[in-house]
Design a protein around this motif. Structure first.
Motif, PDB file in Angstrom:
ATOM      1  N   ARG B  29     -18.730   7.769   2.345  1.00 47.09           N
ATOM      2  CA  ARG B  29     -19.807   7.357   3.262  1.00 47.09           C
ATOM      3  C   ARG B  29     -19.340   6.276   4.206  1.00 47.09           C
ATOM      4  NH1 ARG B  29     -24.198   8.691  -0.516  1.00 47.09           N
ATOM      5  NH2 ARG B  29     -24.030  10.857   0.028  1.00 47.09           N
ATOM      6  N   ASP B  30     -18.288   5.561   3.796  1.00 48.50           N
ATOM      7  CA  ASP B  30     -17.818   4.435   4.598  1.00 48.50           C
ATOM      8  C   ASP B  30     -16.800   4.973   5.604  1.00 48.50           C
ATOM      9  OD1 ASP B  30     -17.233   2.002   5.558  1.00 48.50           O
ATOM     10  OD2 ASP B  30     -16.586   1.112   3.667  1.00 48.50           O
ATOM     11  N   ARG B  31     -17.317   5.609   6.632  1.00 52.19           N
ATOM     12  CA  ARG B  31     -16.459   6.333   7.575  1.00 52.19           C
ATOM     13  C   ARG B  31     -15.388   5.452   8.198  1.00 52.19           C
ATOM     14  NH1 ARG B  31     -20.134  10.461   9.111  1.00 52.19           N
ATOM     15  NH2 ARG B  31     -20.161  11.700   7.229  1.00 52.19           N
ATOM     16  N   LEU B  32     -15.794   4.250   8.571  1.00 55.23           N
ATOM     17  CA  LEU B  32     -14.870   3.369   9.281  1.00 55.23           C
ATOM     18  C   LEU B  32     -13.669   3.044   8.399  1.00 55.23           C
ATOM     19  CD1 LEU B  32     -14.484   1.797  11.923  1.00 55.23           C
ATOM     20  CD2 LEU B  32     -15.420  -0.177  10.742  1.00 55.23           C
ATOM     21  N   PHE B  34     -12.606   4.671   5.915  1.00 60.42           N
ATOM     22  CA  PHE B  34     -11.843   5.882   5.670  1.00 60.42           C
ATOM     23  C   PHE B  34     -10.901   6.169   6.836  1.00 60.42           C
ATOM     24  CE2 PHE B  34     -11.386  10.419   4.594  1.00 60.42           C
ATOM     25  CZ  PHE B  34     -11.069  10.240   3.262  1.00 60.42           C
ATOM     26  N   ALA B  35     -11.441   6.043   8.031  1.00 64.21           N
ATOM     27  CA  ALA B  35     -10.623   6.296   9.216  1.00 64.21           C
ATOM     28  C   ALA B  35      -9.494   5.272   9.312  1.00 64.21           C
ATOM     29  CB  ALA B  35     -11.500   6.235  10.457  1.00 64.21           C
ATOM     30  N   THR B  36      -9.815   4.025   9.016  1.00 64.65           N
ATOM     31  CA  THR B  36      -8.801   2.973   9.057  1.00 64.65           C
ATOM     32  C   THR B  36      -7.659   3.295   8.121  1.00 64.65           C
ATOM     33  OG1 THR B  36     -10.699   1.518   9.188  1.00 64.65           O
ATOM     34  CG2 THR B  36      -8.559   0.471   9.080  1.00 64.65           C
ATOM     35  N   MET B  37      -8.041   3.749   6.918  1.00 62.69           N
ATOM     36  CA  MET B  37      -7.012   4.001   5.918  1.00 62.69           C
ATOM     37  C   MET B  37      -6.036   5.072   6.358  1.00 62.69           C
ATOM     38  SD  MET B  37      -8.810   3.695   2.260  1.00 62.69           S
ATOM     39  CE  MET B  37     -10.092   4.834   2.612  1.00 62.69           C
ATOM     40  N   LEU B  38      -6.531   6.028   7.130  1.00 61.53           N
ATOM     41  CA  LEU B  38      -5.637   7.094   7.548  1.00 61.53           C
ATOM     42  C   LEU B  38      -4.883   6.709   8.822  1.00 61.53           C
ATOM     43  CD1 LEU B  38      -7.820  10.189   6.739  1.00 61.53           C
ATOM     44  CD2 LEU B  38      -6.207   8.939   5.328  1.00 61.53           C
ATOM     45  N   PHE B  39      -5.464   5.784   9.550  1.00 63.01           N
ATOM     46  CA  PHE B  39      -4.914   5.437  10.846  1.00 63.01           C
ATOM     47  C   PHE B  39      -3.856   4.344  10.768  1.00 63.01           C
ATOM     48  CE2 PHE B  39      -5.676   5.569  15.468  1.00 63.01           C
ATOM     49  CZ  PHE B  39      -5.818   6.942  15.562  1.00 63.01           C
ATOM     50  N   ILE B  40      -4.125   3.334   9.963  1.00 60.56           N
ATOM     51  CA  ILE B  40      -3.203   2.202   9.831  1.00 60.56           C
ATOM     52  C   ILE B  40      -1.761   2.667   9.642  1.00 60.56           C
ATOM     53  CG2 ILE B  40      -2.490   0.281   8.346  1.00 60.56           C
ATOM     54  CD1 ILE B  40      -5.309  -0.419   7.921  1.00 60.56           C
ATOM     55  N   PRO B  41      -1.509   3.587   8.722  1.00 61.67           N
ATOM     56  CA  PRO B  41      -0.119   3.966   8.482  1.00 61.67           C
ATOM     57  C   PRO B  41       0.555   4.518   9.728  1.00 61.67           C
ATOM     58  CG  PRO B  41      -1.622   5.266   7.118  1.00 61.67           C
ATOM     59  CD  PRO B  41      -2.429   4.236   7.784  1.00 61.67           C
ATOM     60  N   LEU B  42      -0.160   5.342  10.468  1.00 60.25           N
ATOM     61  CA  LEU B  42       0.457   5.935  11.655  1.00 60.25           C
ATOM     62  C   LEU B  42       0.807   4.863  12.677  1.00 60.25           C
ATOM     63  CD1 LEU B  42      -1.490   9.240  12.251  1.00 60.25           C
ATOM     64  CD2 LEU B  42       0.898   8.881  11.632  1.00 60.25           C
ATOM     65  N   VAL B  43      -0.158   3.975  12.901  1.00 62.19           N
ATOM     66  CA  VAL B  43       0.062   2.933  13.902  1.00 62.19           C
ATOM     67  C   VAL B  43       1.250   2.066  13.508  1.00 62.19           C
ATOM     68  CG1 VAL B  43      -0.940   0.890  14.958  1.00 62.19           C
ATOM     69  CG2 VAL B  43      -2.335   2.940  14.632  1.00 62.19           C
ATOM     70  N   GLN B  44       1.278   1.670  12.246  1.00 67.15           N
ATOM     71  CA  GLN B  44       2.373   0.807  11.802  1.00 67.15           C
ATOM     72  C   GLN B  44       3.720   1.498  11.922  1.00 67.15           C
ATOM     73  OE1 GLN B  44       2.040  -1.155   8.132  1.00 67.15           O
ATOM     74  NE2 GLN B  44       0.462  -2.541   8.869  1.00 67.15           N
ATOM     75  N   LEU B  45       3.713   2.756  11.557  1.00 65.67           N
ATOM     76  CA  LEU B  45       4.959   3.506  11.593  1.00 65.67           C
ATOM     77  C   LEU B  45       5.514   3.523  13.012  1.00 65.67           C
ATOM     78  CD1 LEU B  45       6.665   5.188   9.640  1.00 65.67           C
ATOM     79  CD2 LEU B  45       5.496   7.192  10.494  1.00 65.67           C
ATOM     80  N   LEU B  46       4.609   3.673  13.975  1.00 67.32           N
ATOM     81  CA  LEU B  46       5.057   3.745  15.357  1.00 67.32           C
ATOM     82  C   LEU B  46       5.483   2.376  15.875  1.00 67.32           C
ATOM     83  CD1 LEU B  46       2.452   6.284  16.736  1.00 67.32           C
ATOM     84  CD2 LEU B  46       4.841   6.667  16.116  1.00 67.32           C
ATOM     85  N   LEU B  47       4.777   1.335  15.380  1.00 65.61           N
ATOM     86  CA  LEU B  47       5.076  -0.005  15.881  1.00 65.61           C
ATOM     87  C   LEU B  47       6.454  -0.490  15.441  1.00 65.61           C
ATOM     88  CD1 LEU B  47       1.708  -1.946  15.647  1.00 65.61           C
ATOM     89  CD2 LEU B  47       2.888  -1.079  17.658  1.00 65.61           C
ATOM     90  N   PHE B  48       6.837  -0.109  14.224  1.00 70.15           N
ATOM     91  CA  PHE B  48       8.125  -0.587  13.732  1.00 70.15           C
ATOM     92  C   PHE B  48       9.246   0.290  14.262  1.00 70.15           C
ATOM     93  CE2 PHE B  48       5.645  -3.027  10.825  1.00 70.15           C
ATOM     94  CZ  PHE B  48       6.443  -4.107  10.518  1.00 70.15           C
ATOM     95  N   GLY B  49       9.668   0.039  15.475  1.00 71.57           N
ATOM     96  CA  GLY B  49      10.717   0.884  16.029  1.00 71.57           C
ATOM     97  C   GLY B  49      12.084   0.239  15.870  1.00 71.57           C
TER      98      GLY B  49
END
Ligand SMILES: Nc1ncnc2c1ncn2[C@@H]1O[C@H](COP(=O)(O)OP(=O)(O)OP(=O)(O)O)[C@@H](O)[C@H]1O
Ligand SMILES: [Mg+2]
Lengths: 313, 384
Positions: B29-32, B34-49
């Motif tokens: 029910r906690d959509r935000l 949930f979305a954060t949990m899936l999104f954080i990894p992608l963003v971090q992965l891209l940031l650490f170049g």
């Protein structure tokens, strides 16, 4: 339902004491409550009702005292107490982000009921919540939340119900239904301890315990408590009741004076003193003797607990 | 006093399942969140170049000594004199040396072939083989350069008189440096396994750290505690849904890593998944322990960051582990991320197996059990 222990006492505690930050919130409380009866638990705000109830169901550890709940020791057998006691908290404490159905199913599962979904459905029908079964509990109105909380609390068929101000903010009709239900539970053998601030509810209880500032001040049926208060009362009608109220409020012989519709309610402990007061103030007023009420008794008790400082005006 | 009511069989599992279901619904029910949990990894992965460059010394090295001439010994002492190597042992066979690299006991293998001294004097240019574990290219770069330098001047003492003719450049022997596991020295290969661990640490820690304090702040703890459910059941019921989320995160990160950075998994994928799940559970347990200690959600968050920072700094993620002072390495050894970092690099880049990683696996397991035990002991069953 589980087999009830033999004796006819549901709650038997002795010398219960709870101290928060050096402040004694419950002092040396001794209670003995019979099974299958409705016990009212009354007292002013902050008098320690919630604290006492929490100690009874093992949620708080008393600083002193001992006792049993349904025959289980409140200090060592908390787990058994939790299986057989339904506790409805003062503040709504089911999950607001779960629907009504999900909340009830959760409770049913935790208590290991054989068919949680069926049990939840049954409870929803009993509560008349079919239309809202899939609504989030947090979106219910205050009164409906209370009903849901009661429904969740009786779902696992407890032997003892501890209800902490279950009808606060509930409309009169719902309140009446609520009390009819509680009487049904008691008739089925459930013991109920219910805290309330409503006098009419206190009168619906089989027994009453009155606690003020941590001390148990009175215990018994409504009549017993009224009799024990030793109060004598008059109803006064007349022209300028407000002036009379102010005057009597300063009179040391009067225990309590309160407006009651278009009349004034005057109470005192000494009959002769009250008669004297009546005689002195007869000019322009009609004094009619009447019977003290439960509320009179409680206010007198509360005043007594304050050692007479400040009267209820 | 009545006899205790008999407990139903499987009751504990049912109560666990009840808490688990409830948590899963709340999470969904906690959509935000949930979305954060899936999104954080992608963003971090891209940031650490990029990676941070450092130059650690004293790296563990093993020698396979097949020659006992004075030349062989001088070469080894020249290497030792560079300060980059710490000769932790002499391997008797190549398998033994291989295991040392996979188990992370050695970062370099130096093989001096039989008859090295004789061939050198005869001018036959014998070859010295140097195997470098280049999983972490920043950690090995300096040392590889030092080998080349040492080789040039290693035999100035021996090559006198008639042999002086050999003292010339190019040196009278071949130096074959073999960079294993990451021959191209691509930092992503090293960064990605570390990122998997760092991201999982952060998210897993925070989500369970909030789980108990949230119930306390919302007031639902009072009802929960009044019900016949045990601390272990609550703990497992609260941890399990996030283990699923962790699995999802791991999948996302790994897919992204494979697609975007072309990172291989040389070892067993199954082993990698299993050990990553162990690591996820270790972090969930730490977060849950914090949750039982903290008084409110803010405190729980602070404790999580307090744990996360050293994890990031001392685990070998940002700085090569062997470049850190000993006290920092000691602290690092306590942190689950350190062990996971070795496991992830080992399985993904080196193809290490259970045997090679047994120490780190045991350390993770012990850590998890200790955290869970502490959480259950710390769990307040009353409102006192
Ligand atoms: N966890 C706590 N820590 C410190 N003080 C507490 C705590 N819980 C209750 N108190 C104090 O104990 C006293 C009794 O509180 P309690 O909630 O038992 O009263 P009550 O009779 O239920 O009051 P009300 O009718 O307003 O619900 C109050 O003064 C309250 O401030
Ligand atoms: Mg209260």
């Amino acid at each position: 339902m589980n087999e009830p222990p033999r004796d006819d006492i549901a709650i038997d505690v002795e010398g219960l004491t709870k101290i928060f930050d050096g402040k004694t919130v419950v002092r040396n409380l001794t209670l003995r409550l019979a099974r299958a009866r409705i016990h009212g638990f009354l007292g002013p705000n902050g008098s320690g009702k919630t604290t006492t109830i929490r100690m009874l169901c093992g949620l708080l550890t008393p600083d002193a005292g001992r006792g049993s709940c349904l025959g289980y020791d409140i200090l060592t057998q908390r787990e058994q107490i939790r299986r057989h006691v339904g506790y409805m908290t003062q503040r709504f404490s089911l999950y607001e982000d779960l629907t009504i159905t999900e909340n009830l199913e959760f409770v049913a599962r935790i208590y290991g009921m054989p068919d949680p979904q069926g049990a939840a459905r049954g409870a929803i029908v009993r509560l008349g919540l079919q239309a809202r079964a899939h609504q989030l509990a947090g979106q219910l109105s205050g009164g409906w939340k209370q009903r849901l909380a009661l429904g969740a609390c009786v779902l696992p068929e407890p032997l003892l119900l501890l209800l902490d101000e279950p009808t606060a903010g509930v409309d009169p009709k719902a309140r009446r239904d609520f009390w009819d239900e509680i009487h049904d539970f008691a008739a089925q053998g459930m013991t109920v301890l219910v805290s309330t601030h409503y006098m009419d509810e206190a009168e619906r209880c089989h027994d009453i315990a009155y606690i003020a500032y941590g001390d148990l001040l009175a215990q018994g049926t409504a009549e017993e408590i009224i009799d024990a208060s030793g109060l004598h009362t008059f109803t006064v009608t007349g022209a300028d009741l407000h002036a009379l109220q102010r005057k009597l409020g300063e009179d040391k012989r009067v225990e309590m004076v309160a407006p009651f519709g278009a009349a004034l309610h005057v109470a005192a402990r000494e009959k002769s003193a009250l008669d004297a007061v009546a005689d002195e103030n007869r000019a322009g007023y009609r004094w009619t003797p009447d019977a003290p009420t439960l509320e009179d008794a409680f206010i007198a008790l509360m005043n007594g607990a304050h050692n007479g400082e400040g009267k209820a005006a | 006093m009545s006899a205790p009511a008999p407990r139903k069989r499987g009751g504990a599992f049912r109560r666990f399942a009840a808490v688990f279901t409830k948590e899963l619904i709340q999470l969904s029910r906690d959509r935000l969140t949930f979305a954060t949990m899936l999104f954080i990894p992608l963003v971090q992965l891209l940031l650490f170049g990029y990676a941070i460059n450092t130059d650690p010394k004293n790296l563990p090295a093993q020698i396979i000594m097949q020659d006992d001439s004075a030349f062989a010994r001088s070469f080894v002492s020249a290497l030792a004199a560079t300060g980059y190597f710490n000769f932790s042992g002499t391997a008797r066979s190549e398998e033994e040396a291989d295991h040392a690299i996979l188990a992370n006991k050695a970062q370099f293998l130096i093989q001096i072939p039989a008859n090295f001294g004789r061939d050198l004097v005869r001018g036959q240019k014998p070859a010295i083989l140097v195997v470098a574990d280049a999983t972490d290219p920043t950690a090995t770069g300096g040392a590889v350069a030092a080998i080349n330098g040492a080789a040039a001047s290693a035999f100035s003492r021996e090559l006198v008189g008639p042999l002086a003719r050999l003292q010339q450049s190019p040196p009278p022997f071949d130096l074959r440096i073999q960079k294993r596991f990451n021959p191209a020295g691509r930092t992503q290969l090293n960064i990605v396994p570390g990122l998997v661990g760092t991201i999982l640490t952060l998210t897993m820690l925070i989500f369970t750290a909030l789980s108990v304090t949230r119930e306390i702040e919302r007031g639902t703890m009072e009802t929960l505690l009044a019900m016949p459910v045990r601390p272990v059941e609550i703990m497992l019921g609260k941890i399990a849904p996030y283990a699923l989320v962790g699995a999802l995160q791991m999948t996302i990160i790994m897919l992204a890593a494979i697609i975007l950075f072309d990172v291989p998994i040389i070892g067993s994928v199954l082993l990698f998944v299993a050990l990553t799940m162990l690591f996820i559970i270790a972090n969930l347990s730490v977060g849950y322990t914090f949750s039982t200690v903290a008084r409110n959600q803010l405190q729980a968050m602070q404790m999580s960051f307090f744990f996360f920072l050293p994890s990031m700094l001392l685990s070998g993620f940002l700085f090569p582990f062997r470049g850190m002072p000993v006290w920092a390495q000691r602290i690092g050894e306590i942190l689950p991320l350190t062990h996971y970092m070795r496991i992830a690099r080992g399985v993904m880049l080196k193809g290490a197996g259970v045997n090679d990683l047994s120490f780190d696996i045991l350390a993770l397991g012990a850590f998890t059990l200790a955290a869970m035990g502490l959480a259950v002991a710390r769990f307040r069953q009353t409102l006192d």
